[in-house]
Design a protein around this motif. Sequence first.
Motif, mmCIF file in Angstrom:
data_model
loop_
_atom_site.group_PDB
_atom_site.id
_atom_site.type_symbol
_atom_site.label_atom_id
_atom_site.label_comp_id
_atom_site.label_asym_id
_atom_site.label_seq_id
_atom_site.Cartn_x
_atom_site.Cartn_y
_atom_site.Cartn_z
ATOM 1 N N SER A 144 0.824 -1.211 0.000
ATOM 2 C CA SER A 144 0.000 0.000 0.000
ATOM 3 C C SER A 144 0.857 1.258 0.000
ATOM 4 O O SER A 144 0.425 2.310 -0.465
ATOM 5 N N TRP A 145 2.068 1.152 0.567
ATOM 6 C CA TRP A 145 2.968 2.301 0.612
ATOM 7 C C TRP A 145 4.342 1.884 0.100
ATOM 8 O O TRP A 145 4.889 0.869 0.558
ATOM 9 N N VAL A 146 4.862 2.665 -0.861
ATOM 10 C CA VAL A 146 6.164 2.364 -1.467
ATOM 11 C C VAL A 146 7.016 3.625 -1.445
ATOM 12 O O VAL A 146 6.556 4.697 -1.854
ATOM 13 N N GLY A 147 8.244 3.491 -0.957
ATOM 14 C CA GLY A 147 9.145 4.651 -0.904
ATOM 15 C C GLY A 147 9.633 5.076 -2.274
ATOM 16 O O GLY A 147 9.364 6.186 -2.731
ATOM 17 N N PHE A 148 10.333 4.188 -2.942
ATOM 18 C CA PHE A 148 10.911 4.496 -4.252
ATOM 19 C C PHE A 148 10.803 3.273 -5.171
ATOM 20 O O PHE A 148 10.930 2.141 -4.710
ATOM 21 N N SER A 149 10.605 3.526 -6.463
ATOM 22 C CA SER A 149 10.726 2.470 -7.468
ATOM 23 C C SER A 149 12.157 2.470 -7.971
ATOM 24 O O SER A 149 12.640 3.495 -8.447
ATOM 25 N N VAL A 150 12.818 1.322 -7.867
ATOM 26 C CA VAL A 150 14.235 1.286 -8.247
ATOM 27 C C VAL A 150 14.420 0.544 -9.563
ATOM 28 O O VAL A 150 13.633 -0.322 -9.919
ATOM 29 N N PRO A 151 15.508 0.892 -10.278
ATOM 30 C CA PRO A 151 15.838 0.136 -11.484
ATOM 31 C C PRO A 151 16.177 -1.306 -11.140
ATOM 32 O O PRO A 151 16.428 -1.625 -9.970
ATOM 33 N N ASP A 152 16.189 -2.156 -12.129
ATOM 34 C CA ASP A 152 16.466 -3.582 -11.904
ATOM 35 C C ASP A 152 17.962 -3.826 -11.697
ATOM 36 O O ASP A 152 18.628 -4.412 -12.541
ATOM 37 N N LYS A 153 18.450 -3.339 -10.567
ATOM 38 C CA LYS A 153 19.859 -3.516 -10.200
ATOM 39 C C LYS A 153 19.882 -4.022 -8.767
ATOM 40 O O LYS A 153 18.929 -3.808 -8.017
ATOM 41 N N PHE A 154 20.974 -4.637 -8.361
ATOM 42 C CA PHE A 154 21.081 -5.101 -6.975
ATOM 43 C C PHE A 154 21.529 -3.935 -6.097
ATOM 44 O O PHE A 154 22.593 -3.368 -6.299
ATOM 45 N N VAL A 155 20.687 -3.579 -5.139
ATOM 46 C CA VAL A 155 20.983 -2.411 -4.303
ATOM 47 C C VAL A 155 21.320 -2.825 -2.866
ATOM 48 O O VAL A 155 20.854 -3.872 -2.384
ATOM 49 N N VAL A 156 22.122 -2.000 -2.227
ATOM 50 C CA VAL A 156 22.520 -2.257 -0.834
ATOM 51 C C VAL A 156 22.476 -0.956 -0.037
ATOM 52 O O VAL A 156 22.396 0.124 -0.597
ATOM 53 N N GLY A 157 22.555 -1.108 1.278
ATOM 54 C CA GLY A 157 22.581 0.041 2.177
ATOM 55 C C GLY A 157 21.256 0.218 2.884
ATOM 56 O O GLY A 157 20.240 -0.343 2.467
ATOM 57 N N TYR A 158 21.271 0.987 3.977
ATOM 58 C CA TYR A 158 20.053 1.288 4.739
ATOM 59 C C TYR A 158 19.300 -0.008 5.077
ATOM 60 O O TYR A 158 18.101 -0.120 4.899
ATOM 61 N N GLY A 159 20.051 -1.015 5.523
ATOM 62 C CA GLY A 159 19.448 -2.295 5.908
ATOM 63 C C GLY A 159 19.632 -3.403 4.880
ATOM 64 O O GLY A 159 19.647 -4.580 5.230
ATOM 65 N N LEU A 160 19.761 -3.021 3.610
ATOM 66 C CA LEU A 160 19.896 -4.044 2.547
ATOM 67 C C LEU A 160 21.352 -4.483 2.432
ATOM 68 O O LEU A 160 22.266 -3.657 2.462
ATOM 69 N N ASP A 161 21.524 -5.791 2.261
ATOM 70 C CA ASP A 161 22.887 -6.332 2.337
ATOM 71 C C ASP A 161 23.355 -7.011 1.061
ATOM 72 O O ASP A 161 22.562 -7.358 0.185
ATOM 73 N N TYR A 162 24.648 -7.232 1.015
ATOM 74 C CA TYR A 162 25.235 -8.243 0.150
ATOM 75 C C TYR A 162 26.143 -9.083 1.041
ATOM 76 O O TYR A 162 27.060 -8.551 1.660
ATOM 77 N N LYS A 163 25.859 -10.377 1.173
ATOM 78 C CA LYS A 163 26.587 -11.259 2.082
ATOM 79 C C LYS A 163 26.645 -10.697 3.503
ATOM 80 O O LYS A 163 27.653 -10.818 4.198
ATOM 81 N N ASN A 164 25.580 -10.022 3.896
ATOM 82 C CA ASN A 164 25.436 -9.430 5.230
ATOM 83 C C ASN A 164 26.335 -8.217 5.459
ATOM 84 O O ASN A 164 26.427 -7.718 6.576
#
Length: 178
Positions: A144-164
């Motif tokens: 119901s609520w979405v901050g941003f629509s992102v391109p189809d890329k792998f994103v990290v930061g602000y909680g999002l990880d790569y291998k933690n």
Amino acid sequence: MLTNIRIEELYSAKLISERVDELAKEIADEWPKEITIVGLLRGSFIFAADLVRALNHYGVAIRMDFLTLSSYGNALKSSGQVELKQDMQDAVAGKDILIIDDILETGNTLHAAMELLKARGAKSVKAAVLLEKPDKLEKAVSASWVGFSVPDKFVVGYGLDYKNYYRDLPYIGVLCQD
Ligand code: 5GP
Ligand code: MG
């Protein structure tokens, strides 16, 4: 530490903070004054922490719970299989639930979480996600609520990880492997 990796900034800390505040205001305008929040771990922990404090600012009382689901493991691509890694603490029957997640991609994770909470008798289940990758949705599910629509890329930061790694970055960026 990981080597040969660059992070290209997509959303600054300031931009994220302004958007989180807007989302909280929208949620507060539309939603009952008491919400049970279910944060999906691990990716949503920073977004959830900021969003609940912004909700407090707009007068919404919340109760907090967490559910750990996993569909990625250490990979860059969703496996499609959602595993329940750690369950919630409280019962959800009869409650209005707001699920918070970091990013909606295939929708497998959010779909599994919503079905689980509905099966347990939640009165209503809605979702707020910080990011969505609109072209990747495979399940009939929406937030119901979405901050941003992102391109189809792998994103990290602000909680999002790569291998933690990179969860602690204050901004969100695209992971580039050289
Ligand atoms: P879905 O189940 O919708 O395909 O994916 C949702 C979950 O996959 C998110 O909660 C997140 O953990 C992970 N995910 C999807 N896309 C990305 C991404 O671009 N970066 C990171 N770090 N995780 C992602
Ligand atoms: Mg996640």
